[in-house]
Design a protein around this motif. Structure first.
Motif, short mmCIF file in Angstrom:
data_model
loop_
_atom_site.label_atom_id
_atom_site.label_comp_id
_atom_site.label_asym_id
_atom_site.label_seq_id
_atom_site.Cartn_x
_atom_site.Cartn_y
_atom_site.Cartn_z
N CYS A 198 0.84 -1.19 0.00
CA CYS A 198 0.00 0.00 0.00
C CYS A 198 0.88 1.25 0.00
O CYS A 198 2.01 1.22 0.50
N SER A 213 0.68 3.74 1.88
CA SER A 213 1.06 4.19 3.23
C SER A 213 2.21 3.35 3.80
O SER A 213 2.86 3.76 4.76
N HIS A 224 -0.31 -4.38 5.65
CA HIS A 224 -1.66 -4.36 6.22
C HIS A 224 -2.72 -4.73 5.20
O HIS A 224 -3.88 -4.31 5.31
N GLU A 225 -2.33 -5.50 4.18
CA GLU A 225 -3.31 -6.05 3.23
C GLU A 225 -3.09 -7.56 3.16
O GLU A 225 -2.60 -8.08 2.17
N CYS A 271 -7.35 -2.63 2.64
CA CYS A 271 -7.02 -1.23 2.94
C CYS A 271 -7.64 -0.30 1.91
O CYS A 271 -8.55 0.44 2.21
ZN LIG Z 1 -2.97 1.02 3.25
#
Ligand SMILES: [Zn+2]
Ligand SMILES: [Zn+2]
Length: 351
Positions: A38, A40, A72-73, A159
């Motif tokens: 991602c 982020s 976080h995915e 996300c």
């Molecule tokens: Zn993300």
């Protein structure tokens, strides 16, 4: 287990071997097969967010202290379960909801883990994440069946798609002619357009500085588009009922807030960075609202998965790469060389 860790912010991730945890009680041990990269993750890798005016928010202040595993995915297969686990079985493929809260505060109990007020455990943000062969999930309620959706695409729903979906859930009640501006027509913007269409919103204005992205927005179902570099962009947008800012930069904020009709709402979920300076009286006089939105809750992710199963959310181009290329993936993302999304394949990573 194997993980790719940030050992020093901005430096290449390092591959580390550690003991695979054993699930206790309600915990589920997931073997990761896909892990989305991602935008982020770049902030987490670099160690800060830009707050504007030379100020920074350092991710170490929320528990992201190297050595740290981002990601976080997460998507994977149930490998082992604690004695109290019900509802999932070893061998089942599941998407993992990453925005896990303390599970005890009133906000978590109301199903709003992403707004936990006492010790969130967000995977890859303030807990070890999914650039790893294994992730321990505290409860099976965070696992979602995505059967029928491609595994790589499913991982990205955790996300980017849920972030967009939750931002759109915060729009005011719209009349049939009300216009909604989507600021930023990259991967998130295209998801936003498809979610709005699925909700029956027709007057969607795609906004970007890149004509190729605007063409994609029209193809996705935007009614019209505005190149925000055009001198008359602000006039063209004036009078929208809502603006969804997927960029989150001073220029997009100024444009989005300035374009609102009376009673309109500006929803920001982009984290590009910078600061907002805005005169106060017009906020009251125009009765506008400025609403933040951060990721989404478990229920929203389930709704996103349901839309994807019905093919109402189309995947942006996805490139699945071997996990060993995690560093190259971050570099390419940083240098703007990624069209769509990169998902790391952990299938071949054995530990
Ligand atoms: Zn993300
Ligand atoms: Zn909580």
């Amino acid at each position: 287990m194997i993980s790719y860790q940030i050992v020093e912010h901005g430096q290449p991730l390092q591959k580390k071997l550690s003991e695979t945890p054993k699930p206790q009680g309600t915990e589920v041990l997931m073997r990761i097969t896909r892990s989305g990269v991602c935008h982020s993750d770049l902030h987490i890798w670099e160690g800060y967010f830009d707050l504007g005016g030379g100020k920074r928010f350092y991710v170490k202040e929320r528990g992201c202290i190297p050595p740290f595993t981002p990601g976080h995915e997460p998507f994977g297969v149930v490998e082992a379960v604690g004695r109290k686990v019900k509802g999932v079985k070893v061998g089942q493929k599941r998407l993992i909801y990453p925005w896990i809260g303390c599970g005890k505060c009133a906000v978590c109990k109301a199903g709003q883990d992403n707004y936990c007020v006492s010790g969130s455990r967000f995977l890859g943000v303030n807990r070890a994440g999914a650039y790893a062969s294994h992730v321990l999930v505290p409860d099976p309620k965070y696992l979602i069946d995505t059967a029928g959706i491609d595994d790589s695409f499913a991982s990205t729903l955790a996300c980017s798609a849920v972030t967009v979906y939750s931002a759109i859930n915060k729009l005011p009640k719209l009349g049939p002619k009300d216009a909604v501006a989507i600021l930023g027509c990259g991967g998130l913007g295209l998801i936003a357009i498809s979610v709005l269409r699925a909700k029956g919103v027709k007057n969607i204005i795609g906004c970007d500085i890149d004509d190729a992205k605007l063409a994609a927005a029209l193809k996705q179902g935007a009614k019209s588009v505005v190149n925000t570099r055009a001198p008359d962009a602000a006039q063209k947008l004036a009078g929208v009922a809502a603006a969804v800012d997927l960029v989150g930069a001073p220029a997009t904020a100024a444009l989005g807030i300035g374009a609102l009709r009376k009673g309109g709402r500006y929803v920001i979920c982009g984290l590009f960075g910078g600061e907002l300076v805005h005169p106060l009286p017009p906020i009251a006089q125009r009765a506008i609202s400025i609403q933040g939105s951060y990721v989404g809750n478990v229920q929203e992710l389930k709704e996103v998965v349901a839309l994807a199963k019905k093919k109402k959310i189309k995947p942006s181009p996805i490139e699945t790469r071997p996990a060993e290329q995690a560093n190259a993936a971050l570099e390419d993302l940083k240098n703007g060389r990624v069209l769509g999304r990169i998902v790391l394949d952990f299938e071949a990573v054995n530990a």
